[in-house]
Design an enzyme around this catalytic site. Structure first.
Site, PDB file in Angstrom:
ATOM      1  N   ARG A 113       0.795  -1.229   0.000  1.00 29.08           N
ATOM      2  CA  ARG A 113       0.000   0.000   0.000  1.00 29.08           C
ATOM      3  C   ARG A 113       0.827   1.279   0.000  1.00 29.08           C
ATOM      4  NH1 ARG A 113      -2.945  -3.875   1.654  1.00 29.08           N
ATOM      5  NH2 ARG A 113      -0.946  -4.576   2.442  1.00 29.08           N
ATOM      6  N   THR A 114       1.815   1.348   0.893  1.00 31.98           N
ATOM      7  CA  THR A 114       2.570   2.608   0.994  1.00 31.98           C
ATOM      8  C   THR A 114       3.299   2.868  -0.315  1.00 31.98           C
ATOM      9  OG1 THR A 114       2.832   2.061   3.319  1.00 31.98           O
ATOM     10  CG2 THR A 114       4.147   3.893   2.493  1.00 31.98           C
TER      11      THR A 114
ATOM     12  N   LYS B  94      27.784  -4.292  -2.640  1.00 29.06           N
ATOM     13  CA  LYS B  94      29.253  -4.148  -2.591  1.00 29.06           C
ATOM     14  C   LYS B  94      29.706  -3.533  -1.273  1.00 29.06           C
ATOM     15  CE  LYS B  94      28.680  -2.852  -7.380  1.00 29.06           C
ATOM     16  NZ  LYS B  94      28.643  -1.631  -8.207  1.00 29.06           N
TER      17      LYS B  94
ATOM     18  N   ARG C 275      11.193   3.486   2.869  1.00 29.31           N
ATOM     19  CA  ARG C 275      10.659   2.443   3.773  1.00 29.31           C
ATOM     20  C   ARG C 275      11.856   1.575   4.151  1.00 29.31           C
ATOM     21  NH1 ARG C 275       6.084  -1.235   4.611  1.00 29.31           N
ATOM     22  NH2 ARG C 275       4.897   0.692   4.749  1.00 29.31           N
TER      23      ARG C 275
ATOM     24  N   HIS D  66       5.343   5.556  11.462  1.00 28.32           N
ATOM     25  CA  HIS D  66       4.798   5.506  10.096  1.00 28.32           C
ATOM     26  C   HIS D  66       3.928   6.765   9.950  1.00 28.32           C
ATOM     27  CE1 HIS D  66       3.607   3.993   6.322  1.00 28.32           C
ATOM     28  NE2 HIS D  66       3.150   2.799   6.633  1.00 28.32           N
TER      29      HIS D  66
END
Ligand code: CP
Length: 360
Positions: free
Chosen positions: A92-93, A121, A142, A175
């Site tokens: 959703r986000t 790396k 996120r 959030h």
């Protein structure tokens, strides 16, 4: 491709001191000329800002209904680019931010895992984010690590090319844009009964590790006479930092394991999932916590105006038989995420006044 085991650890002078400050002492650092610049904590939002975001989201939603309105919106930021750096799973986000950017005409780049970037790396996450800032005007993050968005915004704000960072979920911590869409959903749902002021809200499930309920709890300081009911198994009780915040701001809250007794009392029930991804010994929550689930039978026990919310994804917390009841608003809630995130991006790029002119 194998993931590099040893990440490069870089020392940023001043970060440790900054990170230890109270959130209230940090807020100016993430603002620019009286406007929010980075969106890191729910505590950045005051009542005026929340009202403004809901109003702007309504305007964007209305304009999007017509082709001419949608075309106008899509011209607003057609010269801007955004990076979606989502290295913790999201549906959703991610999709709502992607579509919010599309609504405003932005061009998008994305990274959805560290195994396809130069982090393989050993490049540090901070250097990775700084690299994005060379190419784009907005970075949406996120990340599984609490405080990651805050640190990268802190790093970028000291460079020659600071770009706004939006926290799209940081570990079990915060959030803030979910909290925005939750407020938008609550305010829209209670539009005819006085809005969110004076309402009783039950938050149910894994309150200890659920970042959505944490961020939403912070926002309650902006509303009058709200009462929170924290309903959870003992092991997943709301943490003391949130309870301390609520006490400091004189917000009434009660804690209980008795979900049944709370159902008839409240105006909104905010269900949450057990955050199994943070468990060291994952269990089968389907079997273990049925008393914290909402079933079709419960529809008869709640008030006629009581809404049922969930940040989603869900597991077993809400039966699918509940979905078609008009009080089940979680699908509308996730769609609201797209409108309020478009509003937030429009605000960050100062095109909110252009949108407002369409309604003069
Ligand atoms: N509510 C929420 O954050 O959902 P996703 O994890 O799917 O983005």
């Amino acid at each position: 491709m194998e993931s590099q085991k040893e990440e490069t650890i870089q020392i940023y002078r001043g970060w440790t001191e900054f990170s230890k400050k109270e959130v209230s002492e940090k807020l100016d650092f993430f603002s620019n000329k009286e406007r929010l610049f980075d969106i890191i904590f729910a505590q950045q939002f005051d009542r005026a800002f929340l009202n403004f975001m809901c109003h702007l989201a309504n305007q964007i939603r209305l304009l999007s209904k017509t082709k001419s309105g949608a075309n106008k919106l899509s011209q607003l930021l057609s010269h801007k680019r955004a990076m979606l750096y989502f290295v913790q799973p999201s549906t959703r986000t991610f999709i709502s931010f992607l579509n919010a950017c599309h609504i405003l005409g932005m061009k998008i780049s994305e990274i959805r895992g560290t195994t396809t970037s130069s982090e393989v790396k050993g490049e540090s996450p901070e250097d990775t984010i700084r690299t994005f800032s060379s190419y784009v005007d907005l970075i949406i993050v996120r990340h599984p690590v609490a405080g990651f968005a805050e640190k990268t915004a802190w790093v970028l704000n000291q460079t020659e090319r600071p770009v706004s960072i939006i926290n799209g979920g940081s570990g079990p911590d915060q959030h803030p844009t979910q909290a925005l869409l939750d407020i938008y959903t609550l305010e829209r749902s209670f539009e005819r009964i006085g809005g969110l002021d004076g309402k009783k809200i039950a938050m149910v499930g894994d309150l200890k590790r659920g970042r959505t309920v944490r961020s939403l709890s912070y926002l309650m300081k902006n509303y009058k006479d709200v009462t929170l009911y924290f309903v959870s198994p003992k092991v997943f009780k709301m943490k003391d930092d949130i309870k301390g915040f609520l006490k400091k701001h004189h917000i009434e809250f009660l804690e209980t394991e008795d979900f049944d007794s709370v159902k008839p009392l409240v105006d909104a029930i905010y269900m949450t999932r057990i955050q199994k991804e943070y468990s060291e010994t994952p269990s089968k929550e389907a079997d273990i916590y049925p008393e914290f689930h909402f079933t079709k039978k419960d529809l008869a026990r709640i008030q006629s105006h009581c809404i049922i919310m969930h940040p989603l994804p869900r597991r077993y917390e809400i039966e699918v038989d509940v979905d078609n009841d008009p009080r089940a608003v979680y699908w509308r809630q996730e769609r609201n995420g797209m409108w309020i995130r478009a509003a937030l991006i429009a605000y960050l790029f100062c095109v909110d006044s252009v949108i407002a002119r369409e309604f003069c």
